[in-house]
Design an enzyme around this catalytic site. Sequence first.
Site, PDB file in Angstrom:
ATOM      1  N   ALA A  65      88.310 -28.421  -2.041  1.00  0.00           N
ATOM      2  CA  ALA A  65      89.633 -28.050  -2.548  1.00  0.00           C
ATOM      3  C   ALA A  65      89.420 -27.329  -3.879  1.00  0.00           C
ATOM      4  CB  ALA A  65      90.478 -29.289  -2.722  1.00  0.00           C
ATOM      5  N   GLY A 109      86.810 -30.979   0.546  1.00  0.00           N
ATOM      6  CA  GLY A 109      87.821 -30.533   1.518  1.00  0.00           C
ATOM      7  C   GLY A 109      87.252 -29.579   2.558  1.00  0.00           C
ATOM      8  N   GLU A 112      85.793 -31.762   5.100  1.00  0.00           N
ATOM      9  CA  GLU A 112      86.926 -32.415   5.777  1.00  0.00           C
ATOM     10  C   GLU A 112      87.620 -31.450   6.736  1.00  0.00           C
ATOM     11  OE1 GLU A 112      88.341 -33.587   1.839  1.00  0.00           O
ATOM     12  OE2 GLU A 112      88.516 -35.620   2.616  1.00  0.00           O
ATOM     13  N   GLU A 132      83.316 -35.502  -4.239  1.00  0.00           N
ATOM     14  CA  GLU A 132      84.488 -35.733  -5.088  1.00  0.00           C
ATOM     15  C   GLU A 132      84.240 -36.795  -6.166  1.00  0.00           C
ATOM     16  OE1 GLU A 132      84.522 -35.631  -1.735  1.00  0.00           O
ATOM     17  OE2 GLU A 132      86.258 -34.498  -1.009  1.00  0.00           O
TER      18      GLU A 132
HETATM   19  N1  CO8 Z   1      87.053 -25.027  -6.549  1.00  0.00           N
HETATM   20  C1  CO8 Z   1      87.220 -23.905  -7.282  1.00  0.00           C
HETATM   21  N2  CO8 Z   1      86.262 -23.018  -7.534  1.00  0.00           N
HETATM   22  C2  CO8 Z   1      85.042 -23.257  -6.980  1.00  0.00           C
HETATM   23  C3  CO8 Z   1      84.790 -24.380  -6.186  1.00  0.00           C
HETATM   24  C4  CO8 Z   1      85.865 -25.295  -5.968  1.00  0.00           C
HETATM   25  N3  CO8 Z   1      85.729 -26.367  -5.192  1.00  0.00           N
HETATM   26  N4  CO8 Z   1      83.499 -24.350  -5.814  1.00  0.00           N
HETATM   27  C5  CO8 Z   1      82.971 -23.236  -6.340  1.00  0.00           C
HETATM   28  N5  CO8 Z   1      83.902 -22.566  -7.062  1.00  0.00           N
HETATM   29  C6  CO8 Z   1      83.737 -21.307  -7.803  1.00  0.00           C
HETATM   30  C7  CO8 Z   1      82.963 -21.527  -9.086  1.00  0.00           C
HETATM   31  O1  CO8 Z   1      83.809 -22.024 -10.106  1.00  0.00           O
HETATM   32  C8  CO8 Z   1      82.451 -20.135  -9.347  1.00  0.00           C
HETATM   33  O2  CO8 Z   1      83.497 -19.368  -9.890  1.00  0.00           O
HETATM   34  P1  CO8 Z   1      83.221 -18.476 -11.230  1.00  0.00           P
HETATM   35  O3  CO8 Z   1      82.187 -17.472 -10.816  1.00  0.00           O
HETATM   36  O4  CO8 Z   1      84.572 -17.869 -11.522  1.00  0.00           O
HETATM   37  O5  CO8 Z   1      82.730 -19.418 -12.279  1.00  0.00           O
HETATM   38  C9  CO8 Z   1      82.182 -19.583  -7.950  1.00  0.00           C
HETATM   39  O6  CO8 Z   1      82.947 -20.411  -7.054  1.00  0.00           O
HETATM   40  C10 CO8 Z   1      80.722 -19.688  -7.543  1.00  0.00           C
HETATM   41  O7  CO8 Z   1      80.325 -21.039  -7.718  1.00  0.00           O
HETATM   42  P2  CO8 Z   1      79.009 -21.467  -8.514  1.00  0.00           P
HETATM   43  O8  CO8 Z   1      78.707 -20.484  -9.592  1.00  0.00           O
HETATM   44  O9  CO8 Z   1      79.173 -22.908  -8.923  1.00  0.00           O
HETATM   45  O10 CO8 Z   1      77.915 -21.319  -7.346  1.00  0.00           O
HETATM   46  P3  CO8 Z   1      76.552 -22.097  -7.206  1.00  0.00           P
HETATM   47  O11 CO8 Z   1      75.819 -21.415  -6.104  1.00  0.00           O
HETATM   48  O12 CO8 Z   1      75.854 -22.237  -8.526  1.00  0.00           O
HETATM   49  O13 CO8 Z   1      76.963 -23.589  -6.745  1.00  0.00           O
HETATM   50  C11 CO8 Z   1      78.185 -25.215  -5.426  1.00  0.00           C
HETATM   51  C12 CO8 Z   1      77.569 -23.790  -5.503  1.00  0.00           C
HETATM   52  C13 CO8 Z   1      77.070 -26.259  -5.436  1.00  0.00           C
HETATM   53  C14 CO8 Z   1      78.959 -25.299  -4.145  1.00  0.00           C
HETATM   54  C15 CO8 Z   1      79.101 -25.434  -6.645  1.00  0.00           C
HETATM   55  O14 CO8 Z   1      79.996 -24.327  -6.760  1.00  0.00           O
HETATM   56  C16 CO8 Z   1      79.918 -26.683  -6.584  1.00  0.00           C
HETATM   57  O15 CO8 Z   1      79.417 -27.755  -6.826  1.00  0.00           O
HETATM   58  N6  CO8 Z   1      81.226 -26.537  -6.262  1.00  0.00           N
HETATM   59  C17 CO8 Z   1      82.161 -27.656  -6.253  1.00  0.00           C
HETATM   60  C18 CO8 Z   1      81.935 -28.559  -5.054  1.00  0.00           C
HETATM   61  C19 CO8 Z   1      82.891 -29.714  -5.099  1.00  0.00           C
HETATM   62  O16 CO8 Z   1      82.882 -30.540  -5.986  1.00  0.00           O
HETATM   63  N7  CO8 Z   1      83.766 -29.810  -4.082  1.00  0.00           N
HETATM   64  C20 CO8 Z   1      84.770 -30.854  -3.966  1.00  0.00           C
HETATM   65  C21 CO8 Z   1      86.073 -30.393  -4.574  1.00  0.00           C
HETATM   66  S1  CO8 Z   1      87.309 -31.666  -4.619  1.00  0.00           S
HETATM   67  C22 CO8 Z   1      87.865 -31.733  -3.036  1.00  0.00           C
HETATM   68  O17 CO8 Z   1      87.453 -31.021  -2.165  1.00  0.00           O
HETATM   69  C23 CO8 Z   1      88.914 -32.743  -2.750  1.00  0.00           C
HETATM   70  C24 CO8 Z   1      89.525 -32.517  -1.368  1.00  0.00           C
HETATM   71  C25 CO8 Z   1      90.721 -33.420  -1.160  1.00  0.00           C
HETATM   72  C26 CO8 Z   1      92.037 -32.736  -1.426  1.00  0.00           C
HETATM   73  C27 CO8 Z   1      93.101 -33.695  -1.009  1.00  0.00           C
HETATM   74  C28 CO8 Z   1      94.472 -33.226  -1.224  1.00  0.00           C
HETATM   75  C29 CO8 Z   1      95.504 -34.253  -0.720  1.00  0.00           C
END
Ligand code: CO8
Length: 258
Positions: A65, A109, A112, A132
Amino acid sequence: MAYKTLIVEIEDHVGLIRLNRPDALNALNSQLIGELAKCLTEMGANDKVRAIVVTGSDKAFAAGADIKEMSEKSFVDVFAGDMFTDDHDTIVRCRKPIIAAVAGYALGGGCELAMMCDFIIAADTAKFGQPEINLGVVAGLGGTQRLTRFVGKSKAMDMHLTGRFMDAEEAERSGLVSRVVPAKKLMDEAMDAARKIAEKSAISTMVVKEAVNRSYETTLTEGILFERRVFYSLFATEDQKEGMGAFLEKREPQFRDK
Ligand code: CO8
């Protein structure tokens, strides 16, 4: 309808939906989830679509998400707004078969969403996770429930509590994905599988989807009774006569969804 966060094509009776927020690794913001729910509703009603493939990019199916969108929200915002609930329900209510074709990250997400689909075909580059816990929250789109049913309690707890990622090989070994293929072959494999499904009787594919999903909701005895009832009911269709007749006549069946 034109979508801002999806690229949509329909070919050979297969609806292909590509999540398309490349700058955010296809993070699921409310616009993307809303558009996906709308698109699946439209494909559900479109006679030209008989099977659906949902995919992302080479780098990410979806990295979760959208953290930027969520970070400043309050409890009241997400609770009173019932965040993602209608869209989640719409996605899982789609009666047509949906394959998730996953390359790269399927996290939070994103993992999921893949699990909401009917089965997952993974590229050897796929990485699944429920990280998360690292954000001070927990899964919220079914991950604590669905991942546990897919891979069992021990591995689900490991994934949710440590936030570690699972590679494609482990995901296949654990029952999370149905097959792993080289990344270059992912879309061919997923589209071939969808085309195969599209050739079947749509009545049978809808019924089997309902029956397998029922196994998560009911007892074994009730589930088997449900299966037997729908099995019997298919003898009321022309497609049953066609399918069995074609086998006996040693030819390919021509199903007409009747
Ligand atoms: N949300 C928003 N932006 C994201 C997300 C995300 N989940 N993941 C990556 N991005 C963005 C980064 O911020 C970055 O943007 P920018 O260049 O503007 O800084 C761009 O994508 C590229 O990402 P990275 O530079 O971090 O790329 P890497 O190759 O270094 O890393 C990863 C890749 C490992 C995937 C890393 O981006 C990461 O850890 N992302 C987050 C993963 C995460 O924590 N996911 C869980 C999110 S919470 C969730 O999903 C809850 C779901 C339930 C919702 C329920 C509602 C009822």
